[in-house]
Design an enzyme around this catalytic site. Structure first.
Site, PDB file in Angstrom:
ATOM      1  N   LYS A 253      23.340   4.630  48.881  1.00 57.56           N
ATOM      2  CA  LYS A 253      24.701   4.611  48.331  1.00 57.56           C
ATOM      3  C   LYS A 253      25.736   4.528  49.454  1.00 57.56           C
ATOM      4  O   LYS A 253      25.760   5.354  50.363  1.00 57.56           O
ATOM      5  CB  LYS A 253      24.935   5.878  47.502  1.00 57.56           C
ATOM      6  CG  LYS A 253      26.291   5.897  46.823  1.00 57.56           C
ATOM      7  CD  LYS A 253      26.426   7.094  45.904  1.00 57.56           C
ATOM      8  CE  LYS A 253      26.939   8.312  46.608  1.00 57.56           C
ATOM      9  NZ  LYS A 253      28.331   8.226  47.047  1.00 57.56           N
TER      10      LYS A 253
ATOM     11  N   ASP B 168      29.460   2.568  45.847  1.00 57.88           N
ATOM     12  CA  ASP B 168      30.146   3.632  45.110  1.00 57.88           C
ATOM     13  C   ASP B 168      31.625   3.681  45.527  1.00 57.88           C
ATOM     14  O   ASP B 168      32.056   4.583  46.228  1.00 57.88           O
ATOM     15  CB  ASP B 168      29.434   4.960  45.435  1.00 57.88           C
ATOM     16  CG  ASP B 168      30.056   6.160  44.761  1.00 57.88           C
ATOM     17  OD1 ASP B 168      30.708   5.994  43.717  1.00 57.88           O
ATOM     18  OD2 ASP B 168      29.886   7.279  45.288  1.00 57.88           O
TER      19      ASP B 168
ATOM     20  N   LYS C  26      34.068   3.339  43.160  1.00 57.34           N
ATOM     21  CA  LYS C  26      34.793   3.904  42.010  1.00 57.34           C
ATOM     22  C   LYS C  26      36.144   3.218  41.786  1.00 57.34           C
ATOM     23  O   LYS C  26      37.205   3.844  41.848  1.00 57.34           O
ATOM     24  CB  LYS C  26      35.033   5.413  42.217  1.00 57.34           C
ATOM     25  CG  LYS C  26      33.783   6.238  42.430  1.00 57.34           C
ATOM     26  CD  LYS C  26      34.126   7.722  42.504  1.00 57.34           C
ATOM     27  CE  LYS C  26      32.928   8.607  42.691  1.00 57.34           C
ATOM     28  NZ  LYS C  26      32.300   8.520  44.015  1.00 57.34           N
TER      29      LYS C  26
ATOM     30  N   ASP D  27      42.036   0.681  38.770  1.00 53.20           N
ATOM     31  CA  ASP D  27      43.289  -0.036  39.022  1.00 53.20           C
ATOM     32  C   ASP D  27      43.610  -0.842  37.769  1.00 53.20           C
ATOM     33  O   ASP D  27      42.926  -0.690  36.748  1.00 53.20           O
ATOM     34  CB  ASP D  27      43.103  -0.942  40.257  1.00 53.20           C
ATOM     35  CG  ASP D  27      44.389  -1.145  41.032  1.00 53.20           C
ATOM     36  OD1 ASP D  27      45.423  -1.438  40.380  1.00 53.20           O
ATOM     37  OD2 ASP D  27      44.374  -1.035  42.272  1.00 53.20           O
TER      38      ASP D  27
ATOM     39  N   THR E 113      31.913  15.298  39.434  1.00 53.68           N
ATOM     40  CA  THR E 113      31.117  16.535  39.383  1.00 53.68           C
ATOM     41  C   THR E 113      31.776  17.686  40.151  1.00 53.68           C
ATOM     42  O   THR E 113      31.292  18.804  40.121  1.00 53.68           O
ATOM     43  CB  THR E 113      29.701  16.285  39.939  1.00 53.68           C
ATOM     44  OG1 THR E 113      29.805  15.472  41.088  1.00 53.68           O
ATOM     45  CG2 THR E 113      28.830  15.602  38.927  1.00 53.68           C
TER      46      THR E 113
ATOM     47  N   ARG F  52      24.103  15.389  51.071  1.00 56.44           N
ATOM     48  CA  ARG F  52      24.042  16.388  52.146  1.00 56.44           C
ATOM     49  C   ARG F  52      22.728  17.149  52.279  1.00 56.44           C
ATOM     50  O   ARG F  52      22.309  17.382  53.421  1.00 56.44           O
ATOM     51  CB  ARG F  52      25.247  17.328  52.028  1.00 56.44           C
ATOM     52  CG  ARG F  52      26.536  16.639  52.479  1.00 56.44           C
ATOM     53  CD  ARG F  52      27.777  17.351  52.008  1.00 56.44           C
ATOM     54  NE  ARG F  52      27.955  17.205  50.574  1.00 56.44           N
ATOM     55  CZ  ARG F  52      29.015  17.658  49.900  1.00 56.44           C
ATOM     56  NH1 ARG F  52      29.976  18.288  50.543  1.00 56.44           N
ATOM     57  NH2 ARG F  52      29.109  17.472  48.602  1.00 56.44           N
TER      58      ARG F  52
HETATM   59  O1  C5P Z   1      26.269  15.394  49.443  1.00 59.53           O
HETATM   60  P1  C5P Z   1      26.151  15.291  47.951  1.00 59.53           P
HETATM   61  O2  C5P Z   1      24.710  15.364  47.468  1.00 59.53           O
HETATM   62  O3  C5P Z   1      27.068  16.249  47.217  1.00 59.53           O
HETATM   63  O4  C5P Z   1      26.639  13.794  47.627  1.00 59.53           O
HETATM   64  C1  C5P Z   1      26.954  13.349  46.358  1.00 59.53           C
HETATM   65  C2  C5P Z   1      27.508  11.967  46.449  1.00 59.53           C
HETATM   66  O5  C5P Z   1      27.753  11.496  45.137  1.00 59.53           O
HETATM   67  C3  C5P Z   1      28.821  11.855  47.227  1.00 59.53           C
HETATM   68  O6  C5P Z   1      28.755  10.658  47.983  1.00 59.53           O
HETATM   69  C4  C5P Z   1      29.887  11.771  46.161  1.00 59.53           C
HETATM   70  O7  C5P Z   1      30.976  10.962  46.538  1.00 59.53           O
HETATM   71  C5  C5P Z   1      29.124  11.105  45.012  1.00 59.53           C
HETATM   72  N1  C5P Z   1      29.617  11.371  43.676  1.00 59.53           N
HETATM   73  C6  C5P Z   1      29.809  12.634  43.139  1.00 59.53           C
HETATM   74  N2  C5P Z   1      30.291  12.812  41.874  1.00 59.53           N
HETATM   75  C7  C5P Z   1      30.560  11.763  41.121  1.00 59.53           C
HETATM   76  C8  C5P Z   1      30.349  10.476  41.632  1.00 59.53           C
HETATM   77  C9  C5P Z   1      29.872  10.314  42.912  1.00 59.53           C
HETATM   78  O8  C5P Z   1      29.506  13.605  43.812  1.00 59.53           O
HETATM   79  N3  C5P Z   1      30.945  11.953  39.867  1.00 59.53           N
END
Ligand code: C5P
Length: 245
Positions: free
Chosen positions: A37, A64, A66, A69, A128, A221
């Protein structure tokens, strides 16, 4: 499920500062992760070349960015993204039906014109990191997270979008209303061994998410910031395979 099929469900968030670090992770982890991603963090720094580089290494790409616009601008962005051959692409459901329809049409038309595959188009429902309190007090949304997510998922489906991004806690409710063919991708994944919750609020483990019916899980992470990313990625995939043996 075959290991290669499970691998295709795991999507690694390449939230790093430069192409070298991103490609190092792709080389290290491509046996355990099928989709990589690229979010606004990396894309803003390095641009679309990274998509080509990851695809050359054999990885699929989830772009990703998102998009959110006016319909014309989103359609043009989706058209350009479709040309790069990305596997998954997303826009915000809160941009409304016209915006989502314009995105679907742009992806379909561009893919047909260039004889390339159409990316899987997903709509982001409610991030989230958001909670019921933030929705009501800060954003003045009258519904709780779950109701808002299901509403956005239905709206996206009616606009022709392939699926949505939602927290694992919302998968069952979305499946019930949008059916089995609707693609659900979930971030907010934290394996049991991962101590950090970071800024994610509505979290669950990889197994719980897959067992609830997620088509893809996004994990960042806990793997990327781990001292041993290969060990971390292996343990995610092995846990999933054991559970689904
Ligand atoms: O590090 P972590 O596991 O929290 O990464 C989650 C990834 O998913 C991040 O890149 C974040 O931008 C993305 N994301 C999210 N919630 C969403 C859509 C994408 O956490 N609703």
């Amino acid at each position: 499920m075959q290991p290669k099929d499970m691998k295709q469900k795991v999507c690694l968030a390449l939230d790093v500062d430069n192409s070298e670090d991103a490609l190092k992770l792709v080389r290290l982890l491509k046996n355990y992760v099928g989709v990589f991603k690229i979010g606004s963090h990396l894309f803003t720094k390095v641009g679309p070349k990274i998509i080509e580089d990851i695809r050359e290494l054999g990885g699929e790409v989830f772009l990703d960015l998102k998009y959110h616009d006016i319909p014309n601008t989103v359609a043009n962005a989706v058209r350009m993204a479709t040309r790069t051959g990305v596997y998954i692409l997303n826009i915000h459901a809160s941009g409304g039906c016209d915006m989502m329809r314009a995105a679907v049409e742009a992806a379909e038309t561009e893919a047909q014109k260039r004889h390339i595959r159409k990316p899987i188009l997903l709509a982001v429902t409610v991030l989230t990191s958001l909670t019921d309190r933030i929705l009501s007090d800060e954003l003045r949304v009258k519904h709780d997270v779950l109701n808002q997510v299901v509403h956005f998922a239905e709206l996206a489906k009616s606009a022709g979008i392939d699926g949505c991004v939602a927290s694992p806690k919302e998968i069952l409710a979305i499946r019930k209303t949008c059916g089995d063919d609707f693609v659900i991708l979930t971030p907010g994944i934290r394996p049991v061994w991962s101590t950090a919750k970071d800024d994610q609020r509505r979290i669950t483990t990889p197994i719980e998410a897959i067992n609830s019916g997620a088509n893809f899980i996004v994990i960042g992470r806990p793997i990327v910031k781990s001292e041993d990313p290969v060990k971390a990625a292996k343990s995610v995939i092995n846990e999933l395979l054991q559970e689904n043996a």
